[in-house]
Scaffold this motif. Sequence first.
Motif, PDB file in Angstrom:
ATOM      1  N   PRO A   1      54.946  29.931  39.173  1.00 26.14           N
ATOM      2  CA  PRO A   1      56.047  29.213  39.844  1.00 26.14           C
ATOM      3  C   PRO A   1      56.081  29.498  41.347  1.00 26.14           C
ATOM      4  CG  PRO A   1      56.893  31.180  38.759  1.00 26.14           C
ATOM      5  CD  PRO A   1      55.431  31.131  38.456  1.00 26.14           C
ATOM      6  N   HIS A   2      55.011  29.135  42.030  1.00 22.19           N
ATOM      7  CA  HIS A   2      54.888  29.440  43.452  1.00 22.19           C
ATOM      8  C   HIS A   2      53.902  28.451  44.065  1.00 22.19           C
ATOM      9  CE1 HIS A   2      55.594  31.752  46.947  1.00 22.19           C
ATOM     10  NE2 HIS A   2      55.726  32.944  46.372  1.00 22.19           N
ATOM     11  N   THR A   3      53.767  28.537  45.408  1.00 18.68           N
ATOM     12  CA  THR A   3      52.810  27.662  46.097  1.00 18.68           C
ATOM     13  C   THR A   3      51.528  28.396  46.457  1.00 18.68           C
ATOM     14  OG1 THR A   3      53.923  28.179  48.177  1.00 18.68           O
ATOM     15  CG2 THR A   3      54.568  26.132  47.075  1.00 18.68           C
ATOM     16  N   TYR A   4      51.525  29.712  46.282  1.00 16.56           N
ATOM     17  CA  TYR A   4      50.300  30.485  46.509  1.00 16.56           C
ATOM     18  C   TYR A   4      50.315  31.711  45.602  1.00 16.56           C
ATOM     19  CZ  TYR A   4      53.362  33.131  49.742  1.00 16.56           C
ATOM     20  OH  TYR A   4      54.394  33.853  50.309  1.00 16.56           O
ATOM     21  N   CYS A   5      49.162  32.364  45.497  1.00 16.02           N
ATOM     22  CA  CYS A   5      49.022  33.508  44.587  1.00 16.02           C
ATOM     23  C   CYS A   5      49.492  34.784  45.272  1.00 16.02           C
ATOM     24  CB  CYS A   5      47.564  33.653  44.159  1.00 16.02           C
ATOM     25  SG  CYS A   5      46.953  32.258  43.188  1.00 16.02           S
ATOM     26  N   GLU A   6      50.603  35.297  44.781  1.00  9.84           N
ATOM     27  CA  GLU A   6      51.179  36.524  45.328  1.00  9.84           C
ATOM     28  C   GLU A   6      51.119  37.601  44.254  1.00  9.84           C
ATOM     29  OE1 GLU A   6      54.054  39.522  46.402  1.00  9.84           O
ATOM     30  OE2 GLU A   6      54.351  38.116  44.739  1.00  9.84           O
ATOM     31  N   HIS A   7      50.915  38.840  44.656  1.00  9.32           N
ATOM     32  CA  HIS A   7      50.639  39.942  43.737  1.00  9.32           C
ATOM     33  C   HIS A   7      51.609  40.016  42.555  1.00  9.32           C
ATOM     34  CE1 HIS A   7      51.240  44.468  42.964  1.00  9.32           C
ATOM     35  NE2 HIS A   7      50.313  44.042  42.151  1.00  9.32           N
ATOM     36  N   MET A   8      52.899  40.175  42.828  1.00 15.92           N
ATOM     37  CA  MET A   8      53.853  40.388  41.740  1.00 15.92           C
ATOM     38  C   MET A   8      54.107  39.113  40.939  1.00 15.92           C
ATOM     39  SD  MET A   8      54.397  43.499  41.444  1.00 15.92           S
ATOM     40  CE  MET A   8      55.595  43.306  40.119  1.00 15.92           C
ATOM     41  N   ILE A   9      53.922  37.957  41.549  1.00 15.64           N
ATOM     42  CA  ILE A   9      54.065  36.693  40.805  1.00 15.64           C
ATOM     43  C   ILE A   9      53.042  36.638  39.681  1.00 15.64           C
ATOM     44  CG2 ILE A   9      53.853  34.182  40.974  1.00 15.64           C
ATOM     45  CD1 ILE A   9      56.355  35.072  42.291  1.00 15.64           C
ATOM     46  N   ILE A  10      51.799  37.050  39.970  1.00 13.69           N
ATOM     47  CA  ILE A  10      50.750  37.061  38.942  1.00 13.69           C
ATOM     48  C   ILE A  10      50.997  38.186  37.944  1.00 13.69           C
ATOM     49  CG2 ILE A  10      48.269  37.162  38.514  1.00 13.69           C
ATOM     50  CD1 ILE A  10      47.841  36.422  41.461  1.00 13.69           C
ATOM     51  N   ALA A  11      51.321  39.378  38.467  1.00 19.63           N
ATOM     52  CA  ALA A  11      51.479  40.555  37.595  1.00 19.63           C
ATOM     53  C   ALA A  11      52.565  40.341  36.546  1.00 19.63           C
ATOM     54  CB  ALA A  11      51.795  41.790  38.447  1.00 19.63           C
ATOM     55  N   ARG A  12      53.618  39.610  36.902  1.00 15.47           N
ATOM     56  CA  ARG A  12      54.725  39.386  35.955  1.00 15.47           C
ATOM     57  C   ARG A  12      54.322  38.523  34.770  1.00 15.47           C
ATOM     58  NH1 ARG A  12      58.237  38.657  40.815  1.00 15.47           N
ATOM     59  NH2 ARG A  12      59.338  40.622  41.131  1.00 15.47           N
TER      60      ARG A  12
ATOM     61  N   CYS B   1      51.103  40.816  29.821  1.00 18.85           N
ATOM     62  CA  CYS B   1      51.824  41.408  28.702  1.00 18.85           C
ATOM     63  C   CYS B   1      51.715  42.927  28.730  1.00 18.85           C
ATOM     64  CB  CYS B   1      51.302  40.862  27.379  1.00 18.85           C
ATOM     65  SG  CYS B   1      49.511  40.981  27.205  1.00 18.85           S
ATOM     66  N   ASP B   2      50.916  43.469  29.665  1.00 17.57           N
ATOM     67  CA  ASP B   2      50.806  44.920  29.832  1.00 17.57           C
ATOM     68  C   ASP B   2      51.981  45.452  30.644  1.00 17.57           C
ATOM     69  OD1 ASP B   2      48.409  44.943  28.497  1.00 17.57           O
ATOM     70  OD2 ASP B   2      47.203  44.726  30.317  1.00 17.57           O
ATOM     71  N   ASP B   3      52.121  46.765  30.639  1.00 18.68           N
ATOM     72  CA  ASP B   3      53.102  47.441  31.482  1.00 18.68           C
ATOM     73  C   ASP B   3      52.634  47.334  32.942  1.00 18.68           C
ATOM     74  OD1 ASP B   3      55.051  49.017  32.578  1.00 18.68           O
ATOM     75  OD2 ASP B   3      54.247  50.921  31.818  1.00 18.68           O
ATOM     76  N   ILE B   4      53.496  46.831  33.822  1.00 23.08           N
ATOM     77  CA  ILE B   4      53.101  46.649  35.227  1.00 23.08           C
ATOM     78  C   ILE B   4      53.807  47.640  36.145  1.00 23.08           C
ATOM     79  CG2 ILE B   4      52.504  44.216  34.939  1.00 23.08           C
ATOM     80  CD1 ILE B   4      55.213  43.533  36.285  1.00 23.08           C
ATOM     81  N   THR B   5      54.257  48.769  35.581  1.00 17.77           N
ATOM     82  CA  THR B   5      54.943  49.784  36.379  1.00 17.77           C
ATOM     83  C   THR B   5      54.080  50.247  37.553  1.00 17.77           C
ATOM     84  OG1 THR B   5      56.129  50.562  34.423  1.00 17.77           O
ATOM     85  CG2 THR B   5      56.079  52.039  36.321  1.00 17.77           C
ATOM     86  N   VAL B   6      52.769  50.427  37.309  1.00 18.79           N
ATOM     87  CA  VAL B   6      51.853  50.862  38.373  1.00 18.79           C
ATOM     88  C   VAL B   6      51.853  49.853  39.513  1.00 18.79           C
ATOM     89  CG1 VAL B   6      49.443  51.333  38.955  1.00 18.79           C
ATOM     90  CG2 VAL B   6      50.386  52.174  36.808  1.00 18.79           C
ATOM     91  N   HIS B   7      51.858  48.559  39.163  1.00 17.60           N
ATOM     92  CA  HIS B   7      51.865  47.508  40.186  1.00 17.60           C
ATOM     93  C   HIS B   7      53.155  47.562  41.006  1.00 17.60           C
ATOM     94  CE1 HIS B   7      48.321  45.133  38.826  1.00 17.60           C
ATOM     95  NE2 HIS B   7      48.549  45.840  37.738  1.00 17.60           N
TER      96      HIS B   7
END
Length: 321
Positions: free
Chosen positions: A178-189, A192-198
């Motif tokens: 749901p964005h116009t470009y690829c941003e780190h947290m947009i992809i990470a969310r 299905c893994d834990d993204i705490t490190v991110h």
Amino acid sequence: MMRADNHTVFDPVTYILTGIPGTELSHFWIAIPFCLIYVGSLFGNSLLLFIILTEQSLHEPMYLFVSMLAAADLLLSTTTVPKMLAVFWFRAGEISFAACLTQMFFIHVSFIAESAILLAMAFDRYVAICDPLRYTIILTKSVIGKMGLVVVTRSFCIIFPLIVLMKQLKFCRTNLLPHTYCEHMIIARLACDDITVHVWYGVAVAILVIGSDIVLIAVSYGLILRAVFLLPSKDARLKALRTCGSHVCVILMFYVPAVFSSLAHQFGNIIPGYIVNLLANLYVLIPPMLNPIVYGVTTKEILKRVINGIWVRPGTGFAAH
């Protein structure tokens, strides 16, 4: 187009950038000012680079740092805006996972690089005002080249681990971004893994890297202001402050939208999604457009070359009206 339900783990082959959710009916019209801003950014930064690189008298530390900033602006806007316009005008939101990571990498690298360049420019102004007699000894062309290499190396070393971390993720939700470009947290969310490190890596970069840059810039300007107010004459004080004016404007234009965009992401449950998305888009559009205008208008040497080059150069066919 590949989709997946919440229980299926898959390796993403293609993502779909959806633009600004909630404004789909206005995408065509939103893209028009975005396109004009991008064209202005391309023209302004390219002209700035051309003037500085071809004019021998501008091969001084301050202008070389300005040229680095223009190059970073060109990288940031060209990495994001063409695909953004394709999404808005042609609904061509498909982007491969590899291309998405590449875009994400260059967006974040250019951001970290710009922050470092602004810090280097603050150091340049500090030496110019607080230790002017040693300015040419401290900031030689060799030193400027090494600083540029450090800027690139630091940016690469900070962002490359994110690419490695992203490749370890398993995705089980959807391939719609749901964005116009690829941003780190947009992809990470979408993982299905834990993204705490991110999350913590992003926080660490914001505090330890960007935060330290801001603190050091503030310290530099604190020392500059102290030195300025110790100058004997009012004219000398005003002249010293004027030399820093354009840099302060660029600092504010760079950090203020970034802070607002970051806060908007943190309070995404309160702020409407389209507002968060729009702020993120303006962040990659506005500073690259305004930076060359600020330096072109406020720096007499650059402004004079622009005027001479466009309007009064003989044999070009241009004439002042």
